[in-house]
Design a protein around this motif. Structure first.
Motif, PDB file in Angstrom:
ATOM      1  N   THR A 160       8.787  -5.036   4.730  1.00  0.00           N
ATOM      2  CA  THR A 160       8.596  -3.674   4.247  1.00  0.00           C
ATOM      3  C   THR A 160       7.602  -3.756   3.104  1.00  0.00           C
ATOM      4  OG1 THR A 160      10.858  -3.057   4.828  1.00  0.00           O
ATOM      5  CG2 THR A 160       9.712  -1.648   3.234  1.00  0.00           C
ATOM      6  N   PHE A 161       6.443  -3.174   3.305  1.00  0.00           N
ATOM      7  CA  PHE A 161       5.387  -3.200   2.302  1.00  0.00           C
ATOM      8  C   PHE A 161       5.408  -1.891   1.534  1.00  0.00           C
ATOM      9  CE2 PHE A 161       3.976  -5.654   5.986  1.00  0.00           C
ATOM     10  CZ  PHE A 161       3.757  -6.891   5.398  1.00  0.00           C
ATOM     11  N   LYS A 162       5.251  -1.981   0.222  1.00  0.00           N
ATOM     12  CA  LYS A 162       5.207  -0.764  -0.574  1.00  0.00           C
ATOM     13  C   LYS A 162       4.123  -0.870  -1.642  1.00  0.00           C
ATOM     14  CE  LYS A 162       9.253  -2.240  -3.198  1.00  0.00           C
ATOM     15  NZ  LYS A 162       9.073  -3.600  -2.794  1.00  0.00           N
ATOM     16  N   VAL A 163       3.736   0.262  -2.135  1.00  0.00           N
ATOM     17  CA  VAL A 163       2.721   0.304  -3.183  1.00  0.00           C
ATOM     18  C   VAL A 163       3.221  -0.538  -4.357  1.00  0.00           C
ATOM     19  CG1 VAL A 163       1.503   1.791  -4.804  1.00  0.00           C
ATOM     20  CG2 VAL A 163       1.893   2.559  -2.458  1.00  0.00           C
ATOM     21  N   GLY A 164       2.352  -1.400  -4.862  1.00  0.00           N
ATOM     22  CA  GLY A 164       2.715  -2.284  -5.962  1.00  0.00           C
ATOM     23  C   GLY A 164       2.946  -3.718  -5.507  1.00  0.00           C
ATOM     24  N   ASP A 165       3.212  -3.913  -4.217  1.00  0.00           N
ATOM     25  CA  ASP A 165       3.405  -5.262  -3.690  1.00  0.00           C
ATOM     26  C   ASP A 165       2.083  -6.018  -3.662  1.00  0.00           C
ATOM     27  OD1 ASP A 165       6.056  -4.690  -3.287  1.00  0.00           O
ATOM     28  OD2 ASP A 165       5.973  -4.730  -1.100  1.00  0.00           O
ATOM     29  N   ASP A 166       2.181  -7.337  -3.557  1.00  0.00           N
ATOM     30  CA  ASP A 166       1.013  -8.196  -3.403  1.00  0.00           C
ATOM     31  C   ASP A 166       1.066  -8.917  -2.068  1.00  0.00           C
ATOM     32  OD1 ASP A 166      -0.118  -7.691  -5.916  1.00  0.00           O
ATOM     33  OD2 ASP A 166       0.952  -9.352  -6.865  1.00  0.00           O
ATOM     34  N   LEU A 222      -1.425  -4.104  -3.167  1.00  0.00           N
ATOM     35  CA  LEU A 222      -1.344  -2.889  -2.345  1.00  0.00           C
ATOM     36  C   LEU A 222      -1.227  -1.718  -3.307  1.00  0.00           C
ATOM     37  CD1 LEU A 222       1.084  -4.202   0.415  1.00  0.00           C
ATOM     38  CD2 LEU A 222      -1.402  -4.114   0.448  1.00  0.00           C
ATOM     39  N   THR A 223      -2.331  -1.038  -3.548  1.00  0.00           N
ATOM     40  CA  THR A 223      -2.401  -0.040  -4.614  1.00  0.00           C
ATOM     41  C   THR A 223      -2.150   1.400  -4.183  1.00  0.00           C
ATOM     42  OG1 THR A 223      -4.796   0.092  -4.326  1.00  0.00           O
ATOM     43  CG2 THR A 223      -3.969  -1.449  -5.996  1.00  0.00           C
ATOM     44  N   LYS A 224      -2.185   1.661  -2.890  1.00  0.00           N
ATOM     45  CA  LYS A 224      -1.908   3.023  -2.437  1.00  0.00           C
ATOM     46  C   LYS A 224      -1.278   2.986  -1.052  1.00  0.00           C
ATOM     47  CE  LYS A 224      -6.782   3.566  -1.367  1.00  0.00           C
ATOM     48  NZ  LYS A 224      -7.979   4.357  -1.476  1.00  0.00           N
ATOM     49  N   ALA A 225      -0.576   4.059  -0.725  1.00  0.00           N
ATOM     50  CA  ALA A 225       0.134   4.133   0.546  1.00  0.00           C
ATOM     51  C   ALA A 225      -0.840   4.259   1.706  1.00  0.00           C
ATOM     52  CB  ALA A 225       1.091   5.320   0.540  1.00  0.00           C
ATOM     53  N   GLY A 226      -0.385   3.860   2.866  1.00  0.00           N
ATOM     54  CA  GLY A 226      -1.191   3.957   4.069  1.00  0.00           C
ATOM     55  C   GLY A 226      -1.369   2.610   4.740  1.00  0.00           C
ATOM     56  N   THR A 227      -2.148   2.598   5.792  1.00  0.00           N
ATOM     57  CA  THR A 227      -2.373   1.380   6.562  1.00  0.00           C
ATOM     58  C   THR A 227      -3.657   0.707   6.109  1.00  0.00           C
ATOM     59  OG1 THR A 227      -1.235   2.350   8.450  1.00  0.00           O
ATOM     60  CG2 THR A 227      -2.616   0.436   8.889  1.00  0.00           C
ATOM     61  N   ARG A 228      -3.582  -0.607   5.947  1.00  0.00           N
ATOM     62  CA  ARG A 228      -4.761  -1.399   5.588  1.00  0.00           C
ATOM     63  C   ARG A 228      -4.914  -2.523   6.595  1.00  0.00           C
ATOM     64  NH1 ARG A 228      -4.206  -1.978  -0.873  1.00  0.00           N
ATOM     65  NH2 ARG A 228      -5.977  -3.380  -0.671  1.00  0.00           N
ATOM     66  N   HIS A 229      -6.173  -2.906   6.834  1.00  0.00           N
ATOM     67  CA  HIS A 229      -6.490  -3.898   7.870  1.00  0.00           C
ATOM     68  C   HIS A 229      -7.289  -5.044   7.263  1.00  0.00           C
ATOM     69  CE1 HIS A 229      -5.290  -0.707  10.608  1.00  0.00           C
ATOM     70  NE2 HIS A 229      -6.129   0.084   9.963  1.00  0.00           N
ATOM     71  N   TYR A 230      -6.907  -6.268   7.636  1.00  0.00           N
ATOM     72  CA  TYR A 230      -7.560  -7.463   7.107  1.00  0.00           C
ATOM     73  C   TYR A 230      -7.946  -8.380   8.261  1.00  0.00           C
ATOM     74  CZ  TYR A 230      -5.223  -5.694   2.981  1.00  0.00           C
ATOM     75  OH  TYR A 230      -4.789  -4.879   1.972  1.00  0.00           O
TER      76      TYR A 230
END
Length: 159
Positions: free
Chosen positions: A56-62, A103-111
């Motif tokens: 579970t990823f949330k804003v503020g996580d690394d 992870l600075t903001k909500a939403g989906t990010r791709h790497y």
């Protein structure tokens, strides 16, 4: 006096809930890929999808991408870049490992790895906004209750 005792009890309940909630939503550090790290997956990108599905990823996580400098990279790309392994529109590239990304903001990010994306070295994460909204609302409720106590102590009546 009964109103003051009720306010004290409400403040204590909210403070306990806040402390409990704060510890459950504290920042987490996720090591991408677990012990294997950020490397070419033997079985395609399913390994990273499977790994992410258990988190579970949330804003503020690394996110920590463990890789050897010069052998891999981490590029943040839009969905199209993720799907096509294209770094033209990348927002950032990390060339030195290990790389830690907040992870600075909500939403989906791709790497993706700019060298090995087509071999399955790519990750997509979706950060939850619900937990963050609950945290903000709880903090605001606590402030409002504390303000009401201050007004009560000064002899002012609220509502």
């Amino acid at each position: 006096m009964a109103g003051f005792q009720l306010n004290q009890a409400a403040v204590m309940i909210v403070m306990v809930a806040y402390m409990q909630f704060h510890t459950t939503v504290a920042k987490n550090t996720h090591v991408v890929g677990g012990p294997a790290g950020w490397t070419i997956p033997a079985s395609g990108s399913d390994i990273y999808s499977s790994w992410a599905a258990t988190k579970t990823f949330k804003v503020g996580d690394d996110l920590v991408f463990n890789f050897t400098t010069g052998k891999h990279t981490v590029a943040e790309v839009p969905l199209q870049g993720y799907d096509q392994c294209n770094t033209t529109d990348r927002t950032h590239i990390y060339k030195t490992g290990p790389a830690t990304i907040a992870l600075t903001k909500a939403g989906t990010r791709h790497y993706i790895c700019t060298f090995h994306c087509k071999m399955g070295q790519k990750l997509s994460v979706n950060k939850s906004i619900i937990v963050d909204l609950i945290f903000v609302c709880l903090a605001k409720i606590l402030v409002l209750i504390q303000q009401r106590d201050v007004m009560t102590l000064k002899g002012l009546k609220v509502m």
